[in-house]
Design a protein around this motif. Sequence first.
Motif, short mmCIF file in Angstrom:
data_model
loop_
_atom_site.label_atom_id
_atom_site.label_comp_id
_atom_site.label_asym_id
_atom_site.label_seq_id
_atom_site.Cartn_x
_atom_site.Cartn_y
_atom_site.Cartn_z
N ALA A 268 -16.43 -18.89 -6.52
CA ALA A 268 -15.08 -19.39 -6.51
C ALA A 268 -14.44 -18.82 -7.57
N ASN A 269 -14.53 -17.48 -7.99
CA ASN A 269 -13.87 -16.80 -9.21
C ASN A 269 -12.81 -15.96 -9.00
N GLN A 270 -12.23 -16.21 -7.64
CA GLN A 270 -10.93 -15.37 -7.04
C GLN A 270 -9.99 -16.38 -6.51
N PRO A 271 -8.66 -16.55 -7.00
CA PRO A 271 -7.62 -17.64 -6.54
C PRO A 271 -7.02 -17.24 -5.06
N ASN A 272 -7.18 -16.19 -4.75
CA ASN A 272 -6.49 -15.98 -3.37
C ASN A 272 -7.33 -14.52 -2.79
N VAL A 273 -6.70 -14.44 -1.50
CA VAL A 273 -7.11 -13.33 -0.77
C VAL A 273 -6.67 -11.94 -1.32
N LYS A 274 -5.47 -11.73 -2.07
CA LYS A 274 -5.15 -10.52 -2.45
C LYS A 274 -5.97 -10.20 -3.80
N GLN A 275 -6.00 -11.17 -4.49
CA GLN A 275 -6.94 -10.52 -5.86
C GLN A 275 -8.29 -10.50 -5.38
N GLN A 276 -8.89 -11.04 -4.32
CA GLN A 276 -10.11 -10.87 -3.89
C GLN A 276 -10.27 -9.43 -3.47
N VAL A 277 -9.32 -9.05 -2.48
CA VAL A 277 -9.36 -7.64 -1.95
C VAL A 277 -8.90 -6.57 -3.04
N ALA A 278 -8.09 -6.68 -3.95
CA ALA A 278 -7.74 -5.76 -5.09
C ALA A 278 -8.95 -5.52 -6.05
N GLY A 279 -9.69 -6.55 -6.19
CA GLY A 279 -11.02 -6.61 -7.12
C GLY A 279 -11.96 -5.84 -6.41
N THR A 288 -7.80 2.24 -7.78
CA THR A 288 -6.78 1.18 -8.55
C THR A 288 -5.73 0.61 -7.87
N SER A 289 -5.21 -0.32 -8.23
CA SER A 289 -4.05 -0.88 -7.53
C SER A 289 -3.07 -1.59 -8.73
N SER A 290 -2.11 -2.06 -8.56
CA SER A 290 -1.16 -2.43 -9.28
C SER A 290 -1.75 -3.72 -10.15
N LEU A 291 -2.59 -4.39 -9.41
CA LEU A 291 -3.07 -5.81 -9.95
C LEU A 291 -4.31 -5.20 -10.95
N PHE A 292 -5.08 -4.20 -10.80
CA PHE A 292 -6.25 -3.65 -11.45
C PHE A 292 -5.88 -2.08 -11.60
N PRO A 293 -5.03 -1.78 -12.66
CA PRO A 293 -4.69 -0.27 -12.83
C PRO A 293 -5.86 0.52 -13.45
N GLY A 310 -3.40 9.10 -7.68
CA GLY A 310 -2.21 8.32 -7.76
C GLY A 310 -2.32 7.26 -8.83
N THR A 311 -1.09 6.69 -9.15
CA THR A 311 -1.07 5.56 -10.28
C THR A 311 -0.29 4.64 -9.67
N PRO A 312 -0.71 3.64 -8.88
CA PRO A 312 -1.99 3.32 -8.67
C PRO A 312 -2.43 4.07 -7.45
N GLU A 313 -3.76 3.99 -7.19
CA GLU A 313 -4.43 4.86 -6.01
C GLU A 313 -4.11 4.31 -4.55
N ILE A 314 -3.74 2.92 -4.58
CA ILE A 314 -3.40 2.33 -3.49
C ILE A 314 -2.19 1.48 -3.70
N THR A 315 -1.09 1.89 -2.92
CA THR A 315 0.20 1.36 -3.09
C THR A 315 0.35 -0.21 -2.67
N ASP A 316 1.18 -0.69 -3.25
CA ASP A 316 1.56 -2.41 -3.00
C ASP A 316 1.68 -2.42 -1.75
N GLU A 317 2.35 -1.48 -0.83
CA GLU A 317 2.65 -1.83 0.44
C GLU A 317 1.27 -1.74 1.09
#
Length: 472
Positions: A268-279, A288-293, A310-317
């Motif tokens: 249970a070390n991730q608070p939400n789906v978005k941070q789990q996916v970005a991690g 890389t992403s805006s959460l983990f650049p 790219g910076t980041p390599e996956i866009t927020d969209e």
Amino acid sequence: MNCHSYKSVFIGLIYISSLFISCSSDQDSETYQLIPEADEQYSGGKNATSFNVSEEAFGFFSSHLTAEQQSDFGIGNSFFRQSWVAAPASATARDGLGPFYNAISCSSCHFKDGRGRPPMYNGELGTGLLLRLNLPQTDTHGGYLPETTYGNQLQDVAILGQDKEGEYTISYQYFYETYADGTQVELRKPVYTIVNLNYGALSGSVSVSPRIANQMVGMGLLEAIPEATLLGYQDVSDANGDGISGKANYVFDVASQTTKMGRFGWKANQPNVKQQVAGAFSGDIGITSSLFPNENIPTGYNGASIPNGGTPEITDETLDKVVLYSSSLSVPARRNYESQTVLEGKEIFNSIECAKCHIPKMTTSSTYYIEAFRNQIIRPYTDLLLHDMGPELADNAPDYLADGNEWRTPPLWGIGLIPTVNNHTYLLHDGRARNVEEAILWHGGEAATAKTNFKNLSQAERQKVIDFINSL
């Protein structure tokens, strides 16, 4: 009355009210017929349950998504399933792989949105098992520090022209667990050895924790459970004396820069789906992403400049579409839920205290961002809390408030379809259990009483419990 006592009374009432009693004029005895609860087949609620039992069973979206969400689901699905490539590449939306990684796509580990497994032989790659690495010191947010040279996980693949970080091998120790009736079951305990490191030795104080990729179904529904509901199952000091505590993990939320309750991951070390996916994009694929650049690069790396997409390599969209996809996968409906054998297994499951951690039923919030998932009665069979599972399952790797013996209660919904979707039955955090029976026998710590109760059942009763679990 505390929550566990109330729950036991509630389960007892369900049992009594679910009996249909018919009396034969030819017999003095009564025949009892168990019946399922109303709507028990809707594991993911009426808006997010799918009735497909094929190898695609984990891959369906809720039919109640909006047209825009359905479109985003399709785009997110494509980025989840298709392979990333090293930069520079003509496919600029999908380049940036690595330079060090464990898999080339999300679906490499979560094949058909399902569950990973241990390698079948040493050197087999991309099966969904990785090794987490951390040190005993904590950062300013309470998270444990990554290993000094290799970061927070060993990446055993690299892009062309680079040396991978290293490799690991698995061997197994075998022993037997004996039931009260004398029946024996062979269990296996994995032993991991990290070899062929290319950028220096590991820290002497490193903790190594194997983690299997779990099935993806119902993540948005789990995120939609009110925090107050989950905290209601906490009993950190075991006030009711039943040997079961359960506690919430509190972790750092990168987007809000605050501490929040953890829900996802084996601890249970991730608070939400978005941070789990970005991690996972960052650690597993090197995207890389805006959460983990920042790229994951060993400190001993002396190569040329690192190619990136790219910076980041996956866009927020695009990230948001993958998050929507990951959040809105439906849960398979129950199978055989009207079977007397399964219903008897359900009653035994409750009576031997499995349901004290694997909570059968909850209701989602009225405010979740996916409107279709609001106010849904779901049956995940989890409390999303941390429990001490004993020394035999311990990885000795703390994670925020989780200590080395503690694991999050995994949801059981969909467990019976893993063989159909993924062609295997390996369970627990490292896949050591080769089936449901072995997984139960690995329980210890707070679950020791439930395990002992299971071991004291007859063979027929044990099979009924297993049949029930496989119906979920």
